[in-house]
Design an enzyme around this catalytic site. Sequence first.
Site: not given
Length: 616
Positions: A23, A85, A184, A208
């Site tokens: 992850d 990211k 994800e 999330d």
Amino acid sequence: MARISIDLNSGTITKPQAVIGIDLGTTNSLIASINESDRLPYCITQDEASIVPSALYFDNQDIIVGHAAIAQMVNQPENTIYSVKRLMGKSYDDLQNLNHNLNYTIVDTEDQLVKVQIGGKQYSPIELSAHILRKLKTVAEDKLDNSVKKVVITVPAYFNDSQRQATRDAGKLAGMDVLRIINEPTAASLAYGIGLKGEEGKTVAVYDLGGGTFDISILYIQNGIFEVLATNGDTYLGGDDFDKAIMALWIEEHSLDNLSSSENQLLRLTAEEGKKHLSHHDNYTKTIALNGVEVNLSLNVEQLNDAIKPLIDKTIVSCKSAISDAEIEVNAIQEVILVGGSTRTSLVKNSVATYFSQAHINDELNPDEVVAMGAAIEADILAGNRKDMLLLDVTPLSLGIETLGGLMDVLIPRNNKIPTKLQKEYTTSVDGQVNLAVNVYQGEREMVADNRKLGEFVLSGIPAMPAGLPKVEMTFMLNADGILQVSAEEKRSGVKQEVQMKPQYGLSDMQIKQMLEASIVNAQEDMDRRGIAEATTEGEQLIYATHKFVKENEDLLNDENKLVINQLIEKIKDAISVKNKDSIVSTTEDLNSYSRQFAEKVMDKQISKALQGKKI
Ligand code: AMP
């Protein structure tokens, strides 16, 4: 049962290579592997923690990743890089707004993609992510006492092709074999066992809420296919904002103005500690020294809830938008999966449960670890260790390009196994054509107009040549992530152009089914239309070639010849205008046979000319 292989040369026993799931997060990254005995996933820990901060610190020679890099954040901000990211697959222009929120410098580069300036060097986000991945690989190898190569990496569902490709490239650069890039929310579902077996279709919401970002994804999962119906969220909303809200409360209550940056940092950490404590208790108190005095800080659940309610309400608004974009009602959601550390906050959990009141809330697993664990499950399946699992590795619809007459020319047929690579050669239809438009389509119908257009590009800079002479090699490469790479290369000149597209993006199972059904229902009509289109193209090309021929060979033709040719051309045109395939074919054949005699004369003329030039 674990597999053991024996090296016959040395007689030593070698362990099979471990597979892992990663992850790769904005703030933190996690690694998971699979327990050999029960095939259940677990997170690999480093110094008791399963989290490795996605931060890098650039020492003079070394690049330090993880907790040690975070420790440098306050003292050496310009040499500490985080949130890589957010830069993946982005251009400088894409990041104009973000630039102000980073304490390191990003620069515009020639290849359009952004780079990070550290000292005298520039690094691409791919290189930086590769450093993080290399660190994760090392952590995993140390813990597993085994070499690690094969990996599944997760990305947000909304990542576009270039962001996915950048992530894959980072994995490769880190020396890993990236089995697949998965979403994800897909990984989170897998961790809860949803979508592992061929089961009834299920509509799932994955909520999330991490430290800095919020994502809501609506998935439809059936027979191992994870379809993203909609995504929404806020790239700047998370638990960090809860901490800020608590700080604001305390600053007002205790008139804490003009805090130094380290005091500010201390207050922030205390706010976070208080918030976490209140996930399991009703009250929190702590005394810390600020502005030279001891301050008694306290917080109860009601105060916390009041402070963070507006933020949680924002996430519910996003959920509503996602539900509406997915064109479903909220009560169609059967499962909700909670991901991200901030979903431990009671008010978050309760608000989500209230909004999705019909759904089952999945919160038994560690919300920080579910994504990595799901990635490990996928890696285990892809490594072939779970034969019972469904793996859908075929393209549901054909992929091809438009050819003359609006026809669909298939390069990758439906049900073809992926990954796959197929090539075909094409040429130009007009003399001196220097550009070739490539239109890429998906679907089963004979005419592109009835199929789904995926994208287009122009192969330009082909040197002018007579029609039919350029050799354009078209390559379709569909990788395991469903990314289609189309490239066209004119072989004589080496001119090349390449684009990427994602065929399944935004396409539901239902739409695929409808497209297939339409191709069956319209099969006969489509075949007829293809027949007419092909005959028309042939007729038009002959007319074009004949006009050219007449112009170049005036001396071979008398007036009567020219008259007959013109009449035959008119007949083809008439047949084309009424779309009669048989008469297009026959009139084309008539012109062909009439002009054959002249073609032969030209041949003779050219041969004698060629002979004249030769000295025997
Ligand atoms: P993630 O990005 O998923 O690692 O989430 C990190 C966020 O979760 C941070 O804002 C943490 O403060 C928050 N968090 C971690 N543990 C808890 C907890 N027990 N209660 C509330 N928030 C938490």
